[in-house]
Design an enzyme around this catalytic site. Structure first.
Site, mmCIF file in Angstrom:
data_model
loop_
_atom_site.group_PDB
_atom_site.id
_atom_site.type_symbol
_atom_site.label_atom_id
_atom_site.label_comp_id
_atom_site.label_asym_id
_atom_site.label_seq_id
_atom_site.Cartn_x
_atom_site.Cartn_y
_atom_site.Cartn_z
ATOM 1 N N GLN B 255 0.556 -1.060 -0.042
ATOM 2 C CA GLN B 255 0.004 0.155 -0.053
ATOM 3 C C GLN B 255 1.071 1.473 -0.033
ATOM 4 O O GLN B 255 0.880 2.058 -0.341
ATOM 5 C CB GLN B 255 -0.971 -0.194 1.632
ATOM 6 C CG GLN B 255 -1.778 0.879 0.790
ATOM 7 C CD GLN B 255 -2.668 0.927 0.052
ATOM 8 O OE1 GLN B 255 -3.754 -0.018 -0.540
ATOM 9 N NE2 GLN B 255 -2.868 2.405 -0.447
ATOM 10 N N HIS B 258 2.261 2.695 -2.983
ATOM 11 C CA HIS B 258 1.396 3.524 -4.314
ATOM 12 C C HIS B 258 1.651 5.498 -4.985
ATOM 13 O O HIS B 258 1.894 5.958 -5.501
ATOM 14 C CB HIS B 258 -0.298 3.836 -3.772
ATOM 15 C CG HIS B 258 -0.644 2.325 -3.605
ATOM 16 N ND1 HIS B 258 -1.290 2.015 -5.464
ATOM 17 C CD2 HIS B 258 -1.657 1.803 -4.033
ATOM 18 C CE1 HIS B 258 -1.597 1.055 -5.565
ATOM 19 N NE2 HIS B 258 -1.766 0.646 -4.532
ATOM 20 N N GLU B 322 -10.465 1.795 3.113
ATOM 21 C CA GLU B 322 -10.450 1.372 1.509
ATOM 22 C C GLU B 322 -9.965 -0.250 2.089
ATOM 23 O O GLU B 322 -11.590 -0.882 0.896
ATOM 24 C CB GLU B 322 -9.445 2.026 1.150
ATOM 25 C CG GLU B 322 -10.110 1.991 -0.887
ATOM 26 C CD GLU B 322 -8.549 2.365 -1.225
ATOM 27 O OE1 GLU B 322 -7.547 2.960 -0.942
ATOM 28 O OE2 GLU B 322 -9.254 2.085 -2.941
ATOM 29 N N HIS B 323 -9.625 -0.401 2.129
ATOM 30 C CA HIS B 323 -8.935 -2.093 2.131
ATOM 31 C C HIS B 323 -8.658 -2.030 4.136
ATOM 32 O O HIS B 323 -8.145 -1.478 4.476
ATOM 33 C CB HIS B 323 -7.099 -2.076 1.302
ATOM 34 C CG HIS B 323 -7.711 -1.727 0.635
ATOM 35 N ND1 HIS B 323 -6.649 -0.524 -0.018
ATOM 36 C CD2 HIS B 323 -8.118 -2.221 -1.399
ATOM 37 C CE1 HIS B 323 -7.453 -0.267 -1.629
ATOM 38 N NE2 HIS B 323 -7.420 -1.035 -2.298
ATOM 39 N N ASP B 356 -6.718 -6.065 -5.612
ATOM 40 C CA ASP B 356 -5.657 -5.359 -6.138
ATOM 41 C C ASP B 356 -6.026 -5.594 -8.005
ATOM 42 O O ASP B 356 -6.650 -5.066 -9.466
ATOM 43 C CB ASP B 356 -4.792 -4.487 -5.841
ATOM 44 C CG ASP B 356 -4.695 -4.063 -5.208
ATOM 45 O OD1 ASP B 356 -6.076 -3.147 -4.595
ATOM 46 O OD2 ASP B 356 -3.589 -3.439 -5.088
#
Lengths: 429, 429
Positions: B255, B258, B322-323, B356
């Site tokens: 993550q 990103h 989000e995740h 993803d």
């Protein structure tokens, strides 16, 4: 109504246009209301109640005593009517509840979605001449079915600090416990940001005047969701020779009485039908208490003769009406032609008023052409759908390589590593 | 990572905060881009390509020849990987297709919803270092399943006027025929309002930088829908003693790579787990090509020790990630505790990278706490649901009286008349 006979295709673009109201002044006024409520909370709400509604109010929460008094003052007849509407709306929205449908996308990988209620929602119910208790059914019932934990409602009080009893009765029936006597843009701001009295919510629903609508548009920028963008209410009727002109006229008038900015469109492939409807409108409008409003709305409205019923549906799809009535004995044959509409009323006995109150469908619908890209309110509007995935050892062995290659191609090596470290671990077992 | 040991409840409000980026300057810049594209169409697009991307381009549509060349240049290995992802994403989204469920709410009244594709949709795929072809699968596959008639895609080209072959290959595989070499806020404006080259759409999907995000926010005011509001990507992991610290570290890093603004949060009821994960991060980060980005992202990130796993879920629900990875052998026991999350990864082998790319769930998810009130992209995002109702003579006889009473109470007599005229007609039969 303005009448058009077989307008050319290139004219359609203009004919489907809505009146556009854009006012920088309005935006400024509403922005300042929002800022004030954000900064000063209840104090700002009290100020605005004085200023706009001429109500000296500082205690916004409706009490249990007020609700019980409202319950007593409602006629048995109205209670029974509301019960019928409640039952149909409940039945239709309850059926929208989805089962968790677990899908094995590959061996060892199971994915599903689960509907989870939006925890805190706010409903806005306008005051004014028409006490829209029907909207409480339309928003309150699905919010309860969804399981929203906190349902707040704002509605303005009258000069005696009272709310129409039908509104209180219906809110209580639905199970809304937090009813605030706050109206206008300031009510939207209060629910969006919270005040000492009014709880903050995550999503705001409901109709309102241009100030309310603008406030709903603006608070979205801070991450509060809204039901949908709004514009004046609309009805488009496609009537063929098997329609009943007196019914069509009554339906057009029922839309026209909503407000002077209401939009009404009649399409037909039959000039006699149009003529008869226009005559019927002249007759029926005379006895309406809201005749003046309807007359003004009709000035912006259109009756259009087209070559074929197919063309009528093509026009309707371009216009994307909030409400579409198919006034025909053969209405069911036409349903596949519909691409864009909020809610469709099939056949001569399906009046829009049925959907407005009691058929069971929701009456909070996309206006202003938004039926091209938005749905009306449904149970979906009160939940978010969380996706789940369970990937087993077998599962990551199945798709791990694919992920590694894709992640590497996208230049995301840590993504690749998250798979590689697991594959390695499994191989070392 | 900043570490916190059993912070008090009142500190949670701060801990769940996202970095807020509000820039009036940004809004002004993007507004002027939008105005320019609206006014000058392709000419404006050419200007911006020169100005921002240093590309002298005036022919925006990707040609068939370019696509075929891309197809040739993609390795068989990558094609197979994309095929696996395609199949899983297709399977999961296809299963979201709903049957029309006709409900008789009362005798003679049938109501249902029908999913109707949004006719014209636009997908935005960012360029830059990472060619996000996976996002084309995530947006293109459901748009095809939904039956959207016109699917446009905008993506910037590089200085040689070329688009990464994996992007062209994937778009072609999905069946997107209109691929435009346009990037940035100007691409969003082009799809929202149309230019000579780029077709206007009704809804715009896809990720992007702050200019793209702002443009998507602004065009909504003109009635164009967007997938959802956006913010930096996020991951929250709840790890208990049965988690695997090296896996957890790998996921956090996936993550963090990103972007420097990525948000990473680790929660545990076990201080040893946190310590081990932090050690593993130190080790694993060393070999990452995007180490500098990950390091910066980790500066804004948090590891938090809480008293119990229940508290971890309470915190997570406040944060609304989000995740959400549940790094535990007992992950399935915890699922009912989840109220707010975009996508959930269950157990030690469900890495975020799986979602993803290839598990089948959609990776376009609500960030920035929007998981409290928004769903991720699904088949629903590409349709609107039209409601239908058919009211027969029997039906209007059943509910007509209720509608009349409710309409009268709301002061809408033309609504009442629309029912009365039908009841009268039936009685006269």
């Amino acid at each position: 109504m303005k009448t058009y006979n077989n307008p050319q295709r290139k004219e359609w673009t203009n004919l489907v246009q809505r009146v556009s109201i854009k006012s920088e002044e309005l935006t400024k006024v509403v922005q300042s209301i929002i800022q004030n409520v954000k900064a000063n909370g209840d104090k700002a709400l009290t100020e605005y109640a004085n200023q706009f509604d001429n109500v000296g109010i500082s205690d916004f929460l409706v009490t249990r005593i007020e609700i019980e008094e409202a319950n007593k003052s409602i006629s048995q007849e109205l209670k029974e009517a509301i019960d019928i509407a409640y039952k149909n709306i409940y039945t239709f929205h309850k059926a929208q509840k989805e089962e968790e449908n677990k899908i094995e996308t590959s061996e060892g990988i199971t994915c599903w979605r689960k509907s989870s209620p939006i925890e805190k929602v706010g409903l806005y119910i306008p005051g004014g001449s028409a006490p829209l208790f029907s909207t409480i059914l339309m928003l309150g019932i699905p919010s309860k079915i969804a399981g929203c934990e906190e349902i707040s409602m704002c509605t303005p009080s009258d000069k005696n600090k009272e709310v129409h009893p039908a509104i209180l009765y219906t809110a209580d029936l639905v199970g809304i416990t937090k009813i605030y006597k706050v109206g206008g843009a300031q009510a939207i701001a209060a629910m969006a940001y919270g005040t000492e009295s009014v709880n903050r919510v995550y999503k705001i629903f409901g109709p309102g005047n241009q100030y309310v609508t603008k406030a709903k548009e603006l608070i979205q920028q801070d991450g509060i969701a809204i039901d949908m963008p709004a514009g004046p209410s609309e009805l488009l009727i496609i009537a063929d020779e098997s329609s009943k002109p007196s019914f069509v006229a009554a339906d057009l008038l029922s839309q026209a009485e909503h407000g002077t900015d209401s939009q009404v469109i009649l399409l037909s492939d039959n000039s006699e039908v149009i003529d008869q409807v226009l005559v019927e409108i002249e007759i029926q409008i005379e006895s309406l208490p809201r005749k003046e409003i309807a007359l003004k709305a009709l000035q912006n409205s259109k009756s259009i003769l087209l070559n074929t019923i197919d063309e009528c549906f093509e026009f309707s799809n371009e216009y994307a009406p909030e409400h579409l009535i198919i006034a025909s004995e053969n209405a069911n044959n036409y349903l596949n032609k519909i691409k864009n509409a909020g809610s469709v009323f099939i056949g001569n006995y399906s009046c829009e008023a049925a959907g407005d109150y009691a058929s069971g469908t929701n009456h909070t619908l996309p206006t202003n052409g938004f039926a091209k890209n938005y749905s009306g309110v449904s149970l979906d509007s009160f939940v978010k759908k969380i996706t789940f995935q369970e990937v087993t050892k077998k599962g990551i062995q199945n798709i791990g390589k694919a992920i590694e290659i894709m992640a590497e191609t996208e230049g995301l090596i840590a993504h690749k590593n998250a798979v590689s470290i697991r594959l390695k671990d499994i191989n070392n077992d």
